[in-house]
Motif scaffolding. Structure first.
Motif, PDB file in Angstrom:
ATOM      1  N   TYR A   1      51.830  78.898 -28.017  1.00  0.00           N
ATOM      2  CA  TYR A   1      51.618  79.872 -29.077  1.00  0.00           C
ATOM      3  C   TYR A   1      51.873  79.230 -30.431  1.00  0.00           C
ATOM      4  N   GLN A   2      52.914  78.417 -30.520  1.00  0.00           N
ATOM      5  CA  GLN A   2      53.286  77.759 -31.762  1.00  0.00           C
ATOM      6  C   GLN A   2      52.686  76.360 -31.805  1.00  0.00           C
ATOM      7  N   ALA A   3      51.683  76.159 -32.665  1.00  0.00           N
ATOM      8  CA  ALA A   3      51.030  74.857 -32.760  1.00  0.00           C
ATOM      9  C   ALA A   3      51.624  73.978 -33.852  1.00  0.00           C
ATOM     10  N   TYR A   4      52.559  74.499 -34.636  1.00  0.00           N
ATOM     11  CA  TYR A   4      53.187  73.698 -35.680  1.00  0.00           C
ATOM     12  C   TYR A   4      54.229  72.769 -35.062  1.00  0.00           C
ATOM     13  N   ASN A   5      54.181  71.492 -35.432  1.00  0.00           N
ATOM     14  CA  ASN A   5      55.200  70.527 -35.023  1.00  0.00           C
ATOM     15  C   ASN A   5      55.459  70.596 -33.514  1.00  0.00           C
ATOM     16  N   GLN A   6      54.412  70.447 -32.737  1.00  0.00           N
ATOM     17  CA  GLN A   6      54.513  70.619 -31.298  1.00  0.00           C
ATOM     18  C   GLN A   6      55.319  69.508 -30.637  1.00  0.00           C
ATOM     19  N   PRO A   7      55.919  69.805 -29.478  1.00  0.00           N
ATOM     20  CA  PRO A   7      56.623  68.752 -28.742  1.00  0.00           C
ATOM     21  C   PRO A   7      55.644  67.708 -28.228  1.00  0.00           C
ATOM     22  N   HIS A   8      56.144  66.512 -28.007  1.00  0.00           N
ATOM     23  CA  HIS A   8      55.329  65.413 -27.497  1.00  0.00           C
ATOM     24  C   HIS A   8      55.517  65.346 -25.978  1.00  0.00           C
ATOM     25  N   ILE A   9      54.476  65.696 -25.255  1.00  0.00           N
ATOM     26  CA  ILE A   9      54.563  65.826 -23.808  1.00  0.00           C
ATOM     27  C   ILE A   9      54.002  64.578 -23.131  1.00  0.00           C
ATOM     28  N   LEU A  10      54.816  63.939 -22.307  1.00  0.00           N
ATOM     29  CA  LEU A  10      54.371  62.778 -21.547  1.00  0.00           C
ATOM     30  C   LEU A  10      53.511  63.206 -20.362  1.00  0.00           C
ATOM     31  N   LEU A  11      53.977  64.198 -19.653  1.00  0.00           N
ATOM     32  CA  LEU A  11      53.209  64.818 -18.581  1.00  0.00           C
ATOM     33  C   LEU A  11      53.820  66.170 -18.274  1.00  0.00           C
ATOM     34  N   VAL A  12      53.082  66.989 -17.527  1.00  0.00           N
ATOM     35  CA  VAL A  12      53.514  68.342 -17.177  1.00  0.00           C
ATOM     36  C   VAL A  12      53.714  68.424 -15.681  1.00  0.00           C
ATOM     37  N   ILE A  13      54.846  68.984 -15.277  1.00  0.00           N
ATOM     38  CA  ILE A  13      55.104  69.220 -13.853  1.00  0.00           C
ATOM     39  C   ILE A  13      55.251  70.718 -13.635  1.00  0.00           C
ATOM     40  N   GLN A  14      54.455  71.242 -12.721  1.00  0.00           N
ATOM     41  CA  GLN A  14      54.576  72.632 -12.302  1.00  0.00           C
ATOM     42  C   GLN A  14      55.221  72.653 -10.924  1.00  0.00           C
TER      43      GLN A  14
ATOM     44  N   ASN B   1      66.896  62.260 -15.581  1.00  0.00           N
ATOM     45  CA  ASN B   1      68.180  61.690 -15.974  1.00  0.00           C
ATOM     46  C   ASN B   1      68.289  60.225 -15.553  1.00  0.00           C
ATOM     47  N   SER B   2      67.814  59.920 -14.356  1.00  0.00           N
ATOM     48  CA  SER B   2      67.953  58.558 -13.853  1.00  0.00           C
ATOM     49  C   SER B   2      67.107  57.564 -14.636  1.00  0.00           C
ATOM     50  N   ASN B   3      66.149  58.086 -15.394  1.00  0.00           N
ATOM     51  CA  ASN B   3      65.285  57.225 -16.200  1.00  0.00           C
ATOM     52  C   ASN B   3      65.414  57.499 -17.696  1.00  0.00           C
ATOM     53  N   SER B   4      66.443  58.266 -18.080  1.00  0.00           N
ATOM     54  CA  SER B   4      66.684  58.603 -19.484  1.00  0.00           C
ATOM     55  C   SER B   4      65.444  59.167 -20.171  1.00  0.00           C
ATOM     56  N   VAL B   5      64.791  60.083 -19.493  1.00  0.00           N
ATOM     57  CA  VAL B   5      63.637  60.779 -20.041  1.00  0.00           C
ATOM     58  C   VAL B   5      64.038  62.225 -20.310  1.00  0.00           C
ATOM     59  N   ASP B   6      63.682  62.729 -21.474  1.00  0.00           N
ATOM     60  CA  ASP B   6      64.010  64.108 -21.797  1.00  0.00           C
ATOM     61  C   ASP B   6      63.091  65.074 -21.051  1.00  0.00           C
ATOM     62  N   PHE B   7      63.560  66.299 -20.867  1.00  0.00           N
ATOM     63  CA  PHE B   7      62.769  67.326 -20.198  1.00  0.00           C
ATOM     64  C   PHE B   7      62.897  68.637 -20.963  1.00  0.00           C
ATOM     65  N   LEU B   8      61.855  69.424 -20.909  1.00  0.00           N
ATOM     66  CA  LEU B   8      61.793  70.697 -21.616  1.00  0.00           C
ATOM     67  C   LEU B   8      61.164  71.716 -20.679  1.00  0.00           C
ATOM     68  N   THR B   9      61.837  72.840 -20.465  1.00  0.00           N
ATOM     69  CA  THR B   9      61.325  73.852 -19.556  1.00  0.00           C
ATOM     70  C   THR B   9      60.563  74.914 -20.324  1.00  0.00           C
TER      71      THR B   9
ATOM     72  N   GLY C   1      58.932  69.421 -32.487  1.00  0.00           N
ATOM     73  CA  GLY C   1      58.322  68.103 -32.552  1.00  0.00           C
ATOM     74  C   GLY C   1      59.275  66.967 -32.273  1.00  0.00           C
ATOM     75  N   ARG C   2      60.553  67.236 -32.222  1.00  0.00           N
ATOM     76  CA  ARG C   2      61.524  66.186 -31.944  1.00  0.00           C
ATOM     77  C   ARG C   2      61.615  65.861 -30.455  1.00  0.00           C
ATOM     78  N   PHE C   3      60.989  66.687 -29.633  1.00  0.00           N
ATOM     79  CA  PHE C   3      61.029  66.445 -28.197  1.00  0.00           C
ATOM     80  C   PHE C   3      59.948  65.451 -27.790  1.00  0.00           C
ATOM     81  N   ASN C   4      60.301  64.573 -26.838  1.00  0.00           N
ATOM     82  CA  ASN C   4      59.350  63.607 -26.282  1.00  0.00           C
ATOM     83  C   ASN C   4      59.736  63.384 -24.823  1.00  0.00           C
ATOM     84  N   GLY C   5      58.947  63.922 -23.895  1.00  0.00           N
ATOM     85  CA  GLY C   5      59.314  63.760 -22.495  1.00  0.00           C
ATOM     86  C   GLY C   5      58.478  64.603 -21.556  1.00  0.00           C
ATOM     87  N   ILE C   6      59.109  65.050 -20.475  1.00  0.00           N
ATOM     88  CA  ILE C   6      58.454  65.788 -19.404  1.00  0.00           C
ATOM     89  C   ILE C   6      58.570  67.283 -19.646  1.00  0.00           C
TER      90      ILE C   6
END
Length: 515
Positions: free
Chosen positions: A73-86, A101-109, A121-126
């Motif tokens: 819904y919010q397209a301003y300053n979007q998070p940087h998504i490496l890939l999506v897992i459903q 965690n084992s690979n020091s990759v951030d995640f966002l639910t 926009g500060r997020f970069n991860g899964i």
């Protein structure tokens, strides 16, 4: 002795070569201090995919569905998504978190992607997307029901109503249940039953280290307190038990008014009188107004749209609505409909603009008990001025929400992390909306700041308060989580216990650090 030393060195060297060349590289403690430089989408799919249930889906940037699954819904300053897992099962989520965690990759639910925050926009991860986790189970006896973490408002309303029940949900049909619920959760039934968070009984939560806990009054009650108002900071809710209530009426009455700007002062006088500092009738569950452009009425001036929703028949609502009839609207639309149709009839349905993804929304907000009419006029005039200066922003809305508050006030202020139980019954925000266009961002941000300043100037005796689910991310923490010092102290103490590494720091964090 020398021979033995060389033998040991050779063994150590062989082990080092083996470790360097082995794939994948895992951390023994699940909390690496490095990020694997070779961690591509393909690597994650090959390593993590086999560990997930068969129903799970991993989607990368080259997949045809990428644009759809990353749309927000919010397209301003979007998070940087490496890939999506459903994840296909709740049990998949701890596996994903431990792998990240084992690979020091951030995640966002993400449930439905309706975050309004401007700091994503500060997020970069899964991205962990909950769309496949939508089961609803009504418990025997009909006092509570279980909902998976991907359930959303319209789905919950429809399913429960079909079986003779209602529950506290948000007011917008397309928004997920748990997003608003973790921040309190305003909605049409709050006057009778309180906020969404007030009705939470049990939460199944995945913590930052990938462990799982069942949270209730009997198990981790401190975490339950925090999750009910500041829950975005503490974990992923994979499913939750919520109180449900027998439906008391089959239909609700709604009435939508459209007014021209010359009626503004009279409208706000009537609204202030109707709410009377928080003594509004419980059955007038929700009303809201909007400054918005309606070209069929005027191409140069915003109109004032106002909608009322009453739990029951028109006869019960009529005496409260007569003052608004007398103001002289341009048009009236009304009717009695089954409760699940109310979002569609009042502008917050699945197919309404408020649910359309892909636009920038520059948001500023306020809360109050009484509308300052002088400030509302200035905000309205500023709206017209800004749209004339920049016509591409003509989809902007200034929204003034009003709720019945009896059920919210019935709870103890200290009973949860939600801090504003007795602080307001009006919640307003400006959403400056437009197709993504960086050239408009600065203009929009300045307009947002001017509008917010006008609201604050119009309420000089009231400390700024911000509903966390509408917060932009630049507000003082006390204005989001409460001015009593003990609140933030308690939240930060719990944060250090349950999320010491700040894995859940991407949505209005209590630490004051985004990301």
């Amino acid at each position: 002795m020398i021979s033995r030393v060389f033998t040991l060195l050779a063994i150590c060297f062989a082990l080092m070569v083996s470790i360097v060349n082995s794939k994948p590289i895992y951390c023994l403690n699940g909390n690496c201090l490095y990020t694997r430089s070779n961690l591509t989408t393909e690597t994650i799919i090959s390593e993590l995919g086999p560990q997930l249930s068969q129903r799970s889906v991993i989607i990368g940037p080259n997949d045809a569905s990428w644009a759809n699954v990353t749309s927000r819904y919010q397209a301003y300053n979007q998070p940087h998504i490496l890939l999506v897992i459903q994840p296909g099962r709740e049990e998949d989520i701890p596996t994903i978190v431990k792998y990240a965690n084992s690979n020091s990759v951030d995640f966002l639910t993400v449930n439905r992607g309706h975050s309004l925050s401007g700091s994503n926009g500060r997020f970069n991860g899964i991205q962990i997307s909950m769309q496949l986790l939508t089961d609803i189970t009504i418990n025997k006896g009909g006092k509570t029901a279980w909902f998976q973490g991907g359930t959303y408002d319209q789905q919950v309303i429809d399913e429960l109503f079909k079986h003779g029940y209602v529950a506290t949900t948000g007011s917008c049909a397309c928004v997920g249940m748990m997003g608003p619920g973790l921040g309190g959760g305003h909605g049409r039934y709050q006057g009778k039953y309180g906020l969404i968070s007030d009705n939470l009984v049990t939460l199944n939560v995945v913590l930052a280290d990938g462990s799982t806990v069942r949270v209730s009054e009997d198990s981790h009650p401190d975490l339950l307190w925090a999750m009910k108002g500041a829950g975005h900071n503490f974990g992923i809710v994979t499913s939750f038990e919520l109180k449900i209530h027998p439906k008391q009426v089959d239909t609700w009455y709604y009435r939508n008014y459209v007014y021209t700007q010359d009626k503004l002062e009279t409208i706000f006088q009537a609204i202030n009188k109707f709410h009377n500092n928080g003594t509004e009738p419980v059955d007038m569950a929700y009303e809201y107004g909007v400054y918005t452009m309606m070209p069929n009425i005027s191409t140069t001036e915003a109109v004032i749209f106002w909608s009322f929703a009453w739990s029951g028949s028109q006869s019960g609502a009529q005496k409260y609505l007569m003052p608004f009839d007398k103001i002289g609207p341009v048009s009236i639309e009304d009717g009695n409909v089954p409760y699940p149709e109310i979002p569609d009839r009042t502008g917050s349905g699945l197919n309404d603009v408020v649910c359309e993804p892909g636009f920038e929304h520059i948001v500023g907000q306020t809360e109050t008990f009484v509308w300052n009419i002088t400030a509302q006029r200035k905000i309205y005039d500023l709206y017209n001025e800004k749209v004339r200066a920049q016509p591409l922003l003509n989809s902007t809305v200034v929204t003034m929400e009003g709720y019945s508050t009896e059920g919210v006030k019935a709870g103890e202020s200290s009973s949860s992390a939600f801090p504003w139980r007795n602080s307001y019954n009006h919640l307003a925000f400006i959403s400056i909306s437009y197709a993504p266009n960086p050239a408009l961002d600065q203009f929009a941000l300045e307009w947002r700041n001017e509008t917010r300043a006008l609201w604050r100037e119009g309420d000089p005796g009231h400390l700024p308060t911000n509903y966390v689910n509408y917060a932009w991310g630049d507000e003082p923490l006390e204005s989001v989580y409460g001015y009593e010092p003990w609140r933030l102290e308690k939240l930060r103490s719990l944060k250090s216990r349950y999320d010491p590494s700040g894995r859940f720091n991407y949505y209005n964090p209590i630490t004051g650090v985004q990301g």
